[in-house]
Design an enzyme around this catalytic site. Structure first.
Site, PDB file in Angstrom:
ATOM      1  N   CYS A  11       0.845  -1.210   0.000  1.00 27.06           N
ATOM      2  CA  CYS A  11       0.000   0.000   0.000  1.00 27.06           C
ATOM      3  C   CYS A  11       0.876   1.253   0.000  1.00 27.06           C
ATOM      4  O   CYS A  11       0.558   2.233  -0.675  1.00 27.06           O
ATOM      5  CB  CYS A  11      -0.950   0.003   1.191  1.00 27.06           C
ATOM      6  SG  CYS A  11      -2.402  -1.062   1.017  1.00 27.06           S
ATOM      7  N   ASP A  34      10.326  -6.290  -8.785  1.00 29.65           N
ATOM      8  CA  ASP A  34      10.680  -6.882  -7.495  1.00 29.65           C
ATOM      9  C   ASP A  34      12.084  -6.408  -7.099  1.00 29.65           C
ATOM     10  O   ASP A  34      12.992  -6.365  -7.934  1.00 29.65           O
ATOM     11  CB  ASP A  34      10.634  -8.410  -7.580  1.00 29.65           C
ATOM     12  CG  ASP A  34      10.607  -9.063  -6.210  1.00 29.65           C
ATOM     13  OD1 ASP A  34       9.565  -9.630  -5.842  1.00 29.65           O
ATOM     14  OD2 ASP A  34      11.641  -8.990  -5.495  1.00 29.65           O
ATOM     15  N   HIS A 107      -0.493 -10.250  -4.600  1.00 32.12           N
ATOM     16  CA  HIS A 107       0.368  -9.886  -5.725  1.00 32.12           C
ATOM     17  C   HIS A 107       0.641 -11.092  -6.595  1.00 32.12           C
ATOM     18  O   HIS A 107       0.736 -12.217  -6.099  1.00 32.12           O
ATOM     19  CB  HIS A 107       1.694  -9.277  -5.237  1.00 32.12           C
ATOM     20  CG  HIS A 107       2.422 -10.097  -4.217  1.00 32.12           C
ATOM     21  ND1 HIS A 107       2.059 -10.114  -2.889  1.00 32.12           N
ATOM     22  CD2 HIS A 107       3.480 -10.930  -4.322  1.00 32.12           C
ATOM     23  CE1 HIS A 107       2.877 -10.912  -2.222  1.00 32.12           C
ATOM     24  NE2 HIS A 107       3.745 -11.441  -3.080  1.00 32.12           N
TER      25      HIS A 107
HETATM   26  P1  5GP Z   1       5.989 -12.965  -1.414  1.00 34.61           P
HETATM   27  O1  5GP Z   1       7.025 -13.822  -0.754  1.00 34.61           O
HETATM   28  O2  5GP Z   1       5.103 -12.282  -0.408  1.00 34.61           O
HETATM   29  O3  5GP Z   1       5.215 -13.677  -2.486  1.00 34.61           O
HETATM   30  O4  5GP Z   1       6.790 -11.882  -2.227  1.00 34.61           O
HETATM   31  C1  5GP Z   1       7.086 -10.607  -1.776  1.00 34.61           C
HETATM   32  C2  5GP Z   1       8.079 -10.033  -2.753  1.00 34.61           C
HETATM   33  O5  5GP Z   1       8.175  -8.652  -2.500  1.00 34.61           O
HETATM   34  C3  5GP Z   1       9.494 -10.606  -2.650  1.00 34.61           C
HETATM   35  O6  5GP Z   1       9.871 -11.201  -3.889  1.00 34.61           O
HETATM   36  C4  5GP Z   1      10.373  -9.395  -2.312  1.00 34.61           C
HETATM   37  O7  5GP Z   1      11.614  -9.395  -2.991  1.00 34.61           O
HETATM   38  C5  5GP Z   1       9.508  -8.234  -2.737  1.00 34.61           C
HETATM   39  N1  5GP Z   1       9.728  -7.027  -1.953  1.00 34.61           N
HETATM   40  C6  5GP Z   1       9.816  -6.963  -0.601  1.00 34.61           C
HETATM   41  N2  5GP Z   1      10.006  -5.694  -0.211  1.00 34.61           N
HETATM   42  C7  5GP Z   1      10.043  -4.930  -1.340  1.00 34.61           C
HETATM   43  C8  5GP Z   1      10.228  -3.536  -1.578  1.00 34.61           C
HETATM   44  O8  5GP Z   1      10.381  -2.719  -0.673  1.00 34.61           O
HETATM   45  N3  5GP Z   1      10.208  -3.134  -2.887  1.00 34.61           N
HETATM   46  C9  5GP Z   1      10.035  -4.012  -3.914  1.00 34.61           C
HETATM   47  N4  5GP Z   1      10.038  -3.507  -5.160  1.00 34.61           N
HETATM   48  N5  5GP Z   1       9.857  -5.334  -3.717  1.00 34.61           N
HETATM   49  C10 5GP Z   1       9.863  -5.786  -2.451  1.00 34.61           C
HETATM   50 ZN    ZN Z   2      -1.805  -3.287   1.114  1.00 30.51          ZN
END
Ligand code: 5GP
Ligand code: ZN
Length: 120
Positions: A11, A34, A107
């Site tokens: 958000c 990412d 996502h």
């Molecule tokens: P999940 O494990 O929840 O499916 O994926 C979360 C993703 O968000 C991870 O691949 C991580 O690298 C990415 N991510 C986490 N923090 C940030 C951030 O501050 N900026 C961006 N662009 N990606 C993020």
């Molecule tokens: Zn959110």
């Protein structure tokens, strides 16, 4: 479910409070790279509305999710994925702890480009 969660990382990214490398934006969706890419192409597609995960989806969200799936190949090509069938990408929606979800704002990971990839 509220539209935005002030404590949610994604958000804050959508609101521009945390910088990101934007790929695409419209009224309903925000797409950004990412921060720890697994492959030459790795971006995240998120609804602007704060939906914690796929587990909270309702019939009213079908159009939104459909739009995300239709947009994914277009943005994959724009970001450098080669054409099908040699080229390609994965679409992943980690959901809940057992699904490996770390950020609880729904996502889609779109991951592609020439191999080798870091993961997979
Ligand atoms: P999940 O494990 O929840 O499916 O994926 C979360 C993703 O968000 C991870 O691949 C991580 O690298 C990415 N991510 C986490 N923090 C940030 C951030 O501050 N900026 C961006 N662009 N990606 C993020
Ligand atoms: Zn959110």
């Amino acid at each position: 479910m509220s539209l935005h969660d002030p404590n949610c990382l994604f958000c804050k990214i959508i609101a521009g409070q945390i910088p990101s490398k934007k790929v695409y934006e419209d009224e309903e969706l925000f797409v950004f790279h990412d921060i720890h890419p697994w492959a030459p192409v790795h971006f995240l597609m998120v609804p602007k509305q704060h939906i914690p995960s796929m587990a909270q989806l309702q019939p009213e969200h079908a159009g939104l999710l459909g739009r995300m799936m239709v947009l994914a190949p277009q943005l994959a090509a724009q970001e450098g994925c080669r054409p099908y069938p040699q080229g390609g990408f994965r679409v992943i929606a980690n959901t809940g702890d057992d699904g490996g979800q770390e950020v609880h704002h729904l996502h889609l990971h779109v991951i592609g480009g020439p191999r080798p990839w870091l993961k997979g």
